[in-house]
Enzyme design. Structure first.
Site, short mmCIF file in Angstrom:
data_model
loop_
_atom_site.label_atom_id
_atom_site.label_comp_id
_atom_site.label_asym_id
_atom_site.label_seq_id
_atom_site.Cartn_x
_atom_site.Cartn_y
_atom_site.Cartn_z
CD GLN A 126 -2.73 1.31 2.61
OE1 GLN A 126 -2.36 0.41 3.46
NE2 GLN A 126 -4.07 1.92 2.55
N GLY A 127 0.45 2.09 -0.83
CA GLY A 127 1.51 3.28 -1.06
C GLY A 127 0.56 4.41 -0.74
CB SER A 129 1.22 7.01 5.08
OG SER A 129 0.06 6.64 5.51
CD GLU A 245 -6.53 0.57 6.08
OE1 GLU A 245 -5.07 0.44 6.68
OE2 GLU A 245 -6.65 1.88 5.41
CB SER A 371 -5.18 9.08 13.61
OG SER A 371 -5.73 10.36 13.51
CG ASN A 372 -8.35 5.29 17.00
OD1 ASN A 372 -8.45 4.83 15.97
ND2 ASN A 372 -8.27 4.45 18.11
CD GLU A 373 -6.04 10.87 17.96
OE1 GLU A 373 -5.73 10.58 19.25
OE2 GLU A 373 -5.70 10.20 17.03
#
Length: 386
Positions: A126-127, A129, A245, A371-373
């Site tokens: 996976q490219g 981030s 995902e 992220s969870n945020e």
């Protein structure tokens, strides 16, 4: 509360349970149970056994290896696989790029890639981030400039999990830097990782493992036929992929198995008589039951390439509970958790020695996949209407 299966679904569950516990090699399932790292060969062997039986990609279109199962049956499949300690099919292949190609790829791309993707003949990386584009993925800076029949790609990706094994990488690239909105100038490219100019470098993690990588692109020429869907529409495909995902990241079945194992260790140590531990385990069991019901609701509501916004709840709470269970294991292990991990030759129990490396590794789950945020912001806007 317990889910009551129909006779048909109970038979379906029993058949899957027998297959998973008899057809997948015992040494592979034992490694999963002990939370050891699997080798590439073990992962490939397991997925090919599943694929030969039609059990690797049941959520894909039938013509590409999928099954006409109900959403409940898909849930049973996933749960029984986890409870039997069978490694799930490689998520980059089966939950990410495969569904994207099936939904948005050209007929030629489907013929070329989908059978090999399901059978793990191609290992996908996976490219997404980048060093300055993680949760804020739309700020990515890797570029793809059209040059005749090719795109020329330059830039860097990071945190590429198991990229050292990758054959191909599905990549978000910026094809229109002048687009009025950042999301509008992004495209989805499939890149052969043996192409000149592509370099993979490992990143050592806090637990001492090498699981993630940096990927560099220096004038990498990619045939334009490897563009998925339309140019500058990659953000739409990425949102579709990330919804899949986030649903998979919840890992309800695996967390149930790991919690049951931790509960067994607590019993062996005589800690189930401790009200603090007993209450802690009971609370985790209740939260997992609620998460499982949410997973069923999300599975039932996802359609037309638009994942249910509740997938963010799954990702958020699923990762919180995964981390809570790993923390429980460290506390149960006590001083043994300070041992050096799988390489330690002491007589301490393997689960205790591995508890800290696993705990440290699982810090990542609340970061990747958004992220969870970020998930809390999505929940506030799309579900709560705030």
């Amino acid at each position: 509360m317990r889910r009551q299966l129909s006779a048909e679904d109970a038979k379906f569950r029993d058949e899957l349970r027998e297959f998973f516990t008899t057809r997948i090699p015992e040494e592979i399932r034992e490694a999963v149970q002990a939370r050891r790292e699997l080798t590439k060969d073990q992962m490939v062997e397991s997925q090919r056994i599943l694929n030969a039986a039609g059990l690797a990609v049941p959520h894909w279109p039938v013509e590409w290896g999928g099954q006409e199962w109900t959403q409940l049956q898909r849930h049973i499949w996933h749960e029984e696989m986890a409870l039997a300690c069978v490694p799930p099919p490689l998520t980059f292949n089966t939950n990410m790029v495969g569904p994207v190609i099936a939904a948005f790829g050209s007929p030629e791309q489907k013929e070329r890639f989908l059978p090999a993707t399901a059978n793990l003949d191609i290992w996908w990386s996976q490219g997404f981030s980048e060093p300055d584009a993680g949760s804020d993925l739309a700020s990515l800076r890797t570029t793809a400039v059209r040059d005749g029949d090719d795109y020329v790609v330059n830039g860097q990706k990071t945190w590429t999990t198991l990229g050292q094994y990758g054959d191909w990488i599905f990549t978000l690239v910026r094809t229109d830097p002048t687009a009025p909105k950042r999301q509008q100038g992004i495209s989805f490219l499939l890149i052969d990782m043996t192409t000149p100019g592509l370099t993979v470098r490992p990143i050592e993690l806090i637990d001492g493992g090498v699981e993630v990588n940096e990927v560099f692109f220096e004038n990498v020429r990619v045939p334009a036929e490897n563009l998925v869907g339309e140019e500058n529409k990659g953000w739409t495909y990425a949102k579709f992929l990330l919804g899949n995902e986030r649903t998979g990241i919840a890992s309800v079945g695996a967390t149930k198995r790991n919690l049951a194992t931790a509960k067994q260790h607590a019993a062996e140590l005589g800690l189930l008589d401790d009200p603090a531990y007993a209450g802690r385990i009971a609370e985790l069991e209740n939260q997992l039951l609620a998460l499982e019901l949410t997973a069923l609701r999300v599975a039932g509501n996802s359609a037309d390439g638009k994942p249910d916004p509740a997938s963010s709840i799954l990702k958020l709470q699923g990762t919180v509970l995964q981390q809570a269970v790993t923390e429980l294991a460290v506390d149960l292990a006590g001083p043994a958790a300070l041992a050096s991990g799988a390489g330690d030759t002491s007589e301490l129990p393997e689960w205790a020695r591995l508890s800290t490396p696993v705990y440290l590794n699982y810090r990542k789950t609340s970061i990747y996949g958004g992220s969870n945020e970020v998930q809390r912001t999505i929940i506030a806007g799309t579900i709560l209407g705030l």
